[in-house]
Each structure stands twice: as C-alpha cells, then as structure tokens.
Scaffold this motif. Structure first.
Motif, PDB file in Angstrom:
ATOM      1  N   ILE A 123      -3.246   7.515   2.206  1.00 58.57           N
ATOM      2  CA  ILE A 123      -3.451   6.061   2.318  1.00 58.57           C
ATOM      3  C   ILE A 123      -3.817   5.666   0.923  1.00 58.57           C
ATOM      4  O   ILE A 123      -3.886   4.653   0.583  1.00 58.57           O
ATOM      5  N   HIS A 124      -4.314   6.669   0.138  1.00 58.30           N
ATOM      6  CA  HIS A 124      -4.646   6.208  -1.239  1.00 58.30           C
ATOM      7  C   HIS A 124      -3.337   6.192  -2.249  1.00 58.30           C
ATOM      8  O   HIS A 124      -3.605   5.798  -3.399  1.00 58.30           O
ATOM      9  N   THR A 125      -2.239   6.442  -1.926  1.00 58.69           N
ATOM     10  CA  THR A 125      -0.965   6.537  -2.641  1.00 58.69           C
ATOM     11  C   THR A 125      -0.291   5.169  -2.534  1.00 58.69           C
ATOM     12  O   THR A 125      -0.010   4.693  -1.340  1.00 58.69           O
ATOM     13  N   THR A 126      -0.013   4.489  -3.570  1.00 63.53           N
ATOM     14  CA  THR A 126       0.632   3.155  -3.498  1.00 63.53           C
ATOM     15  C   THR A 126       2.428   3.530  -3.710  1.00 63.53           C
ATOM     16  O   THR A 126       2.662   4.131  -4.524  1.00 63.53           O
ATOM     17  N   LYS A 159       6.315   6.587  -6.137  1.00 62.04           N
ATOM     18  CA  LYS A 159       5.159   6.905  -5.479  1.00 62.04           C
ATOM     19  C   LYS A 159       4.100   7.202  -6.389  1.00 62.04           C
ATOM     20  O   LYS A 159       4.176   8.038  -7.464  1.00 62.04           O
ATOM     21  N   GLY A 160       3.054   6.371  -6.504  1.00 59.16           N
ATOM     22  CA  GLY A 160       1.964   6.503  -7.386  1.00 59.16           C
ATOM     23  C   GLY A 160       2.626   6.011  -8.797  1.00 59.16           C
ATOM     24  O   GLY A 160       3.356   5.261  -8.823  1.00 59.16           O
ATOM     25  N   GLY A 174       0.764  -1.029  -0.018  1.00 54.21           N
ATOM     26  CA  GLY A 174       0.056   0.154   0.092  1.00 54.21           C
ATOM     27  C   GLY A 174       0.957   1.435  -0.148  1.00 54.21           C
ATOM     28  O   GLY A 174       1.880   1.339  -0.856  1.00 54.21           O
ATOM     29  N   SER A 175       0.594   2.039   1.001  1.00 50.13           N
ATOM     30  CA  SER A 175       1.352   3.298   1.208  1.00 50.13           C
ATOM     31  C   SER A 175       2.559   3.329   2.024  1.00 50.13           C
ATOM     32  O   SER A 175       3.037   4.234   2.310  1.00 50.13           O
TER      33      SER A 175
END
Length: 388
Positions: A312-315, A331-332, A290-291
């Motif tokens: 928390i929505h960024t991988t 990042k993302g 995940g992040s």
C-alpha cells in the motif's frame, strides 16, 4: 502485484462505491446487487510475470542511449519530454540557466536548442509532430509569478509565444498537455477583492494557432466555499478530454473526474480524492490512486477492473494506453510495467534501478530515463521502447 475485478456503482447523491466479487480475472464482471457490502476478492500473484522474456502479448524492442557519457555529458537528473525517429528533446537545468537540449539518436550527440534568461526556468515540456511546447517562468516560485507558454519548431528552431498570464493568490502555474493536434492547460484568474478564482481550460490548435476556452468554472471563497476549481486535465484531441475538479456545494467538498466527449453529456468517472494520473483511449478510461490502477469501459461505468500493488506504500502512476489491451504504468520510481488488461497480467519492461522517470508516449514512441549515481559517477540513460 495482483488484479481485482470489481463493479462500482457511483451514486451522485450518496457518493458511495459498491464492489462485487469476481471468481476469475478473465470472466465477465457480475453486476452488483443492491445493498451488498463492499467486498473485493484478491487474485493470486500468478498474474505477475517477473521476466519480460516470458511476455507473449506484444513484440517489444528496447534501445538505450547514454546521456551522461559519450558526446553529451549531461549531469543533471532529467528525462525525455519529446521523442521522434530522429531525436529526443529534454530539459537540462543548470545553476545559471535552463536549456532545452536535443539528442541526436543517430549520432549520439546533444545540442542546446533554447536557453532561458535570468531566473526563468521551464516548468514542463511536451511536443508533437516536430514542435515543442513548454511553460516558462521563475521556477524558484510556485505561485505569485508571471508565465509564458512557448513553442519551438524543430525544423528551423524558431520560437513563438502561445499564451501569457500570471499565477497569483496561491494558484499554480499551468501544466501543458498535448493531445492530437491540440495543446491544453488550465489558466487561473484570481480576484482578491471578491475572493473568487476563475478556472479556464484552454485549448490551442497546433495547426491553426487558434486559442479557445473549452470549459470555465468559478470558485467563490467570500464566505462558505461554493463552485468548482480545475485541478488537472488530459485531452485526447481538440474535442475530447478528461478534467479533474474539486467541487464545493452546501458546505461539502468533493472531487470529480469527468469525461467530456463531443456530442455527449459529461460523464463522472470517479469521485475520489487523491487521483494521481489519468488518460483514456476509445472506450476505455484509466486512472491511478495510491497503489491502485482502475480501468473502466466508458459505456459501463458501473463496472471496473482494479489492479493493485501488494504494498500500500507503493504509488502507481502515469498510465499510458498503447492500445485498448495494453497499458503502460510506473511503479514507485523504480520500474516501468506493461499490463495486458484483458488477461490481467503485468511485467516490468525496465530494470529495477534507483530512479526511473515517468514514461512519455509521443508520436507513437514510448520513452523514459534511468538514473544511477555512485559518488561522483553519474549514469543517465534514455530508453526508447517500440511496442507492437
């Protein structure tokens, strides 16, 4: 973006993680007392440097090559798969065929060096020391398909078969990974009658051309699931590797990321679902979920450093060790970052752009692509980064 210092205690029976507060990033992690509630102290965002010009921990030189313009004119969204001092190899997928292209870094030209036939495409491509390796199959299908693993010698463009097989009954096609002198992939054999799937971790010695089975497991699905199933691998060389598995026992399913080193007992690094990418170098193991990005010293698996993105929505994915102090990750899909592990400081090394590919690190060279489009205008650049 911030760093969290924590200590984790993996209990093979309870499958629990316990974490402890850390006062400062640069201080040694404290061992976790028994029965202490899970707590994580978040460090301030001052550990994030916005401009690479302020980075003092490494010497960084970046060079950009236009692939969509100039003498290449490639319009598909692609990325480097192999880089050396002379060229960059990548896959160019077209409507009627798939090509492996070689970009000449000195002349700025592109040359097709291999073309697939019929409906066959290329799953993934990698390389080392002047050789390319890839999976080839009907890429319109994810399973129920025959495949080949091939190699190409860049000095004479000769192609050879490395292995053949088939992915059936919902097993995936192989993903080839390169370590020092060794190519690896996972090969599945499914028996529909007995409802079993055998997973084989395959190693191919790139010098001797010998093929071997490094590890084998079986998953029995005839009644209650039991056994193990290989998910993805990362090999450092011919003797040392990481393997991510799903394990079924007594009606329960768990995941394990195992470190396997020559002459050592296999070590469980993590028991998490959703691990994205992982790698290791010398004493240090890292993985993303995940992040979050986790870094362990393999000699003390009860402690870890955790680097988290504020969203928390960024991988976070594709961790790459440049050395034991320096880690690269994405990042993302927007930016590539450099991270000093000891200091807990990160900085972007790429521009914030619409799409940035996963970085690769081959023959000591870091590379990635940046892609932008505006109507009919497509800008695709390959970026090569030298980090000292």
């Amino acid at each position: 973006f911030f760093i969290t210092g924590c200590s984790t205690n993996i209990d093979e029976n309870k499958k629990e993680e316990k974490v402890v507060k850390e006062e400062e990033v640069t201080k040694e992690e404290k061992p976790v007392p028994q029965n202490e509630p899970n707590e994580v102290k978040e460090e301030p965002e001052s550990t994030y440097i916005e401009h690479l010009s302020s980075w003092t921990y490494n010497k960084i030189q970046t060079k950009k090559y236009s692939i969509s313009g100039g003498k290449c004119g490639v319009k598909s969204m692609t990325a480097p798969d192999y880089v050396d001092d002379n060229g960059i190899a990548f896959v160019d997928s077209q409507e009627t065929q798939t090509r492996i292209m070689l970009f000449n870094r000195n002349e700025g030209t592109c040359q097709p060096i291999y073309k697939t036939l019929g409906n066959d495409g290329i799953g993934n491509l990698t390389g080392e020391d002047g050789f390319l390796y890839w999976t080839e199959y009907d890429t319109r299908k994810m399973t129920d398909v025959d495949w080949k693993i091939k190699s190409l010698n860049l000095s004479n463009l000769k192609v050879a078969d490395v292995d053949t097989g088939g992915s059936y009954f919902e097993t995936p096609t192989p993903a080839v990974r390169i370590g020092e002198g060794t190519l690896s992939w996972i090969k599945y054999t499914a028996n529909e009658k007995n409802r079993t799937i055998q997973s084989q971790l395959m190693f191919y010695d790139t010098k001797s051309k010998k093929l071997s089975i490094k590890e084998k497991d079986e998953l029995d699905e005839s009644q209650d699931r039991k056994g193990s199933y290989h998910i993805i691998q990362e090999n450092l060389d011919s003797k040392n590797y990481l393997l991510y598995k799903s394990v079924f026992q007594d009606g329960e399913k768990k995941f394990t990321l195992n470190l396997n080193e020559e002459g050592e007992k296999s070590k469980v690094i993590a028991t998490e679902d959703g691990i994205i990418d992982f790698t290791y170098l010398n004493d240090y193991v890292t993985y993303t979920n995940g992040s979050s990005l986790y870094v362990y010293n393999k000699n003390n698996l009860n402690q870890a450093k955790i680097f988290k993105d504020e969203s928390i929505h960024t991988t976070l994915d594709t961790p790459i060790f440049i050395n034991e102090d320096t880690l690269i990750f994405r990042k993302g899909v927007e930016q590539i970052y450099i991270l000093n592990i000891e200091k807990g400081i990160a900085s972007p090394i790429s521009e914030s752009i619409i799409s940035t590919s996963k970085p690769i690190f081959t023959d000591g060279i870091l590379s990635y692509s940046v892609y932008e489009s505006d109507g009919d205008q497509v800008d695709l650049d390959f970026v090569v980064v030298d980090i000292q």
